[in-house]
Scaffold this motif. Structure first.
Motif, short mmCIF file in Angstrom:
data_model
loop_
_atom_site.label_atom_id
_atom_site.label_comp_id
_atom_site.label_asym_id
_atom_site.label_seq_id
_atom_site.Cartn_x
_atom_site.Cartn_y
_atom_site.Cartn_z
N TYR A 131 11.16 -26.36 0.30
CA TYR A 131 12.46 -26.10 -0.34
C TYR A 131 12.43 -24.85 -1.21
O TYR A 131 13.43 -24.50 -1.81
N LEU A 132 11.28 -24.20 -1.27
CA LEU A 132 11.15 -23.09 -2.23
C LEU A 132 11.57 -21.76 -1.62
O LEU A 132 11.22 -21.44 -0.49
N ALA A 133 12.30 -20.97 -2.44
CA ALA A 133 12.73 -19.64 -2.01
C ALA A 133 11.53 -18.70 -1.99
O ALA A 133 10.53 -18.94 -2.68
N PRO A 134 11.64 -17.59 -1.18
CA PRO A 134 10.52 -16.65 -1.08
C PRO A 134 10.01 -16.17 -2.44
O PRO A 134 8.81 -16.18 -2.69
N GLU A 135 10.94 -15.83 -3.34
CA GLU A 135 10.51 -15.28 -4.63
C GLU A 135 9.78 -16.31 -5.47
O GLU A 135 8.94 -15.97 -6.29
N MET A 136 10.05 -17.61 -5.22
CA MET A 136 9.30 -18.64 -5.96
C MET A 136 7.94 -18.83 -5.31
O MET A 136 6.93 -18.95 -5.96
N VAL A 137 7.95 -18.83 -3.98
CA VAL A 137 6.68 -19.01 -3.25
C VAL A 137 5.74 -17.86 -3.61
O VAL A 137 4.54 -18.04 -3.76
N GLU A 138 6.34 -16.67 -3.80
CA GLU A 138 5.49 -15.51 -4.19
C GLU A 138 5.24 -15.49 -5.69
O GLU A 138 4.66 -14.55 -6.20
N ASN A 139 5.79 -16.50 -6.40
CA ASN A 139 5.62 -16.57 -7.85
C ASN A 139 6.12 -15.32 -8.55
O ASN A 139 5.57 -14.88 -9.53
N LYS A 140 7.18 -14.73 -7.99
CA LYS A 140 7.81 -13.56 -8.63
C LYS A 140 8.83 -14.06 -9.63
O LYS A 140 9.22 -15.22 -9.61
N ALA A 141 9.29 -13.14 -10.47
CA ALA A 141 10.38 -13.51 -11.39
C ALA A 141 11.54 -13.97 -10.52
O ALA A 141 11.79 -13.40 -9.47
N HIS A 142 12.16 -15.06 -10.91
CA HIS A 142 13.27 -15.53 -10.08
C HIS A 142 14.46 -15.88 -10.96
O HIS A 142 14.34 -16.01 -12.17
N ASP A 143 15.60 -16.03 -10.31
CA ASP A 143 16.79 -16.32 -11.11
C ASP A 143 17.57 -17.47 -10.48
O ASP A 143 17.05 -18.16 -9.61
N TYR A 144 18.79 -17.59 -10.86
CA TYR A 144 19.62 -18.72 -10.42
C TYR A 144 19.65 -18.83 -8.90
O TYR A 144 19.79 -19.90 -8.35
#
Ligand SMILES: COc1ccc(/C=N/Nc2[nH]nc(C)c2C(=O)Nc2cccc(NC(C)=O)c2)cc1
Length: 274
Positions: free
Chosen positions: A172-185
Motif C-alpha cells: 500500500y506504500l507510495a514510491p516516495e515512502m518506499v524510498e523513504n524520501k520526504a513525503h506529503d499528503y
C-alpha cells in the motif's frame, strides 16, 4: 467540567473482537450509560519493547481530535500498571478486509462508495494536517449500516514526514515512502488508487512473491488490469490517475469526488457526512 477519569470498573467487558499486534480488542459496555464501545487493551511492556510511546501518544492525540463520520472515534483512554486501554467506537461490521475476502472483489457501486467515503475522510484529515500513511483494508472497519470507518492511526503523522521503521506489507506504500524520501499528503492519494484496484480485482496491483519484487513493481508503477473481473473504463481511468509516480501529478481528493466513476457509482447516502 474536567475530563472524566475512566477506569476498568466503568466497563462490563464482553467478547474479544480480535487481537492486534500489541494487545486485544474487546466488546465492552459503559456500566452507567449502557453505551457499547470497543476496548483496545495494549500491554505497556510491548510499547516499551518496541519504543512506541511517541507513536501511541500521537495516535491517541490525533484520533481524539478527529470528528468525522468515516473516522473511528477514540472517546478516551486510561491505564493500570501493565496496560493502556483505548475506549474506541464500536463498528459492528468489523474489518472491511473480511468482506473483501468473503466476496473476492466488490461491485463497482460498493467500491466507489468506499472510495468516496475514504476520500472525504482523508480530505478532512488533511485539512487537520494529518496524513494517515497506512490506509489498508485491515485498518478499515464497517459500522452496522455498512459505513466505512478509518481506524488505527498508529502510523499517521502531524504532517511532518519523519523516518519510521516499516513493518508489514509494502503493497500500500507510495514510491516516495518506499524510498523513504520526504513525503506529503499525496501518499494517501496513491493509497486510494491501490485500494480502488484491490476493491475491484480482489488483490493489490503490485502484489508479488517477494517484498523486493513488490518494491520493484511499485517503483516502476508496473500497473496492468486483468481481463477478469470485468471493470469499467472509468474505474481504470481513476486508478491510473492516482497511481502516478510524481506525487504532484496524482488526482487531488477534490477531483476524485468529481470523477465520473465516483459520480456515477458512489451511493451518496453512505458517503455524505450524516
Ligand atoms: C471476528 O468477527 C468480528 C466481527 C466484527 C468485529 C467488530 N469489530 N469492531 C470494532 N469496532 N471498533 C474496533 C476497534 C473494532 C475492532 O478492532 N475490531 C476488530 C479487531 C481485530 C480483528 C477484527 N477482525 C474482524 C474480522 O473484524 C476486528 C470483530 C470481529
Amino acid at each position: 467540567k474536567p475530563k472524566k477519569q475512566w477506569s476498568l470498573q466503568d466497563f462490563e467487558i464482553g467478547k474479544p473482537l480480535g487481537k492486534g499486534k500489541f494487545g486485544r480488542v474487546y466488546l465492552a459496555r459503559e456500566a452507567k450509560s449502557k453505551y457499547i464501545v470497543a476496548l483496545k487493551v495494549i500491554f505497556k511492556e510491548q510499547i516499551e519493547k518496541y519504543q512506541l510511546h511517541h507513536q501511541l501518544r500521537r495516535e491517541m492525540e490525533i484520533q481524539t481530535s478527529l470528528r468525522h463520520p468515516n473516522v473511528l472515534r477514540l472517546y478516551g483512554w486510561f491505564h493500570d500498571d501493565e496496560r493502556i486501554y483505548l475506549i474506541l467506537e464500536y463498528a459492528h461490521g468489523g474489518e472491511l478486509y473480511r468482506e473483501l475476502r468473503k466476496t473476492g472483489h466488490l461491485s463497482e457501486k460498493q467500491a466507489a462508495t468506499y472510495i468516496a467515503s475514504l476520500t472525504q475522510a482523508l480530505a478532512y484529515c488533511h485539512e487537520k494536517h494529518v496524513i494517515h500513511r497506512d490506509i489498508k483494508p485491515e485498518n478499515l472497519l464497517l459500522d452496522h449500516e455498512g459505513r466505512l470507518k478509518i481506524a488505527d492511526f498508529g502510523w499517521s503523522v502531524q504532517s511532518r514526514s519523519k523516518r519510521h521503521t516499516m513493518c508489514g506489507t509494502l503493497d500500500y506504500l507510495a514510491p516516495e515512502m518506499v524510498e523513504n524520501k520526504a513525503h506529503d499528503y499525496a501518499v494517501d492519494n496513491w493509497t486510494l488508487g491501490i485500494l480502488c484496484y484491490e476493491f475491484l480485482y480482489g488483490v493489490p496491483p503490485f502484489e508479488a512473491e517477494s517484498q523486493k519484487e513488490t518494491f520493484r513493481r511499485i517503483m516502476k508503477v508496473d500497473l496492468s488490469f486483468p481481463s477478469t473481473p470485468q471493470v469499467s473504463a472509468e474505474a481504470k481511468d481513476l486508478i491510473s490517475r492516482l497511481l502516478v509516480k510524481d506525487s504532484s501529478k496524482r488526482l487531488s481528493l477534490q477531483k476524485i469526488m468529481d470523477h465520473p466513476w465516483i459520480i456515477k457509482n458512489a451511493d451518496c447516502t453512505c458517503t455524505c457526512s450524516k
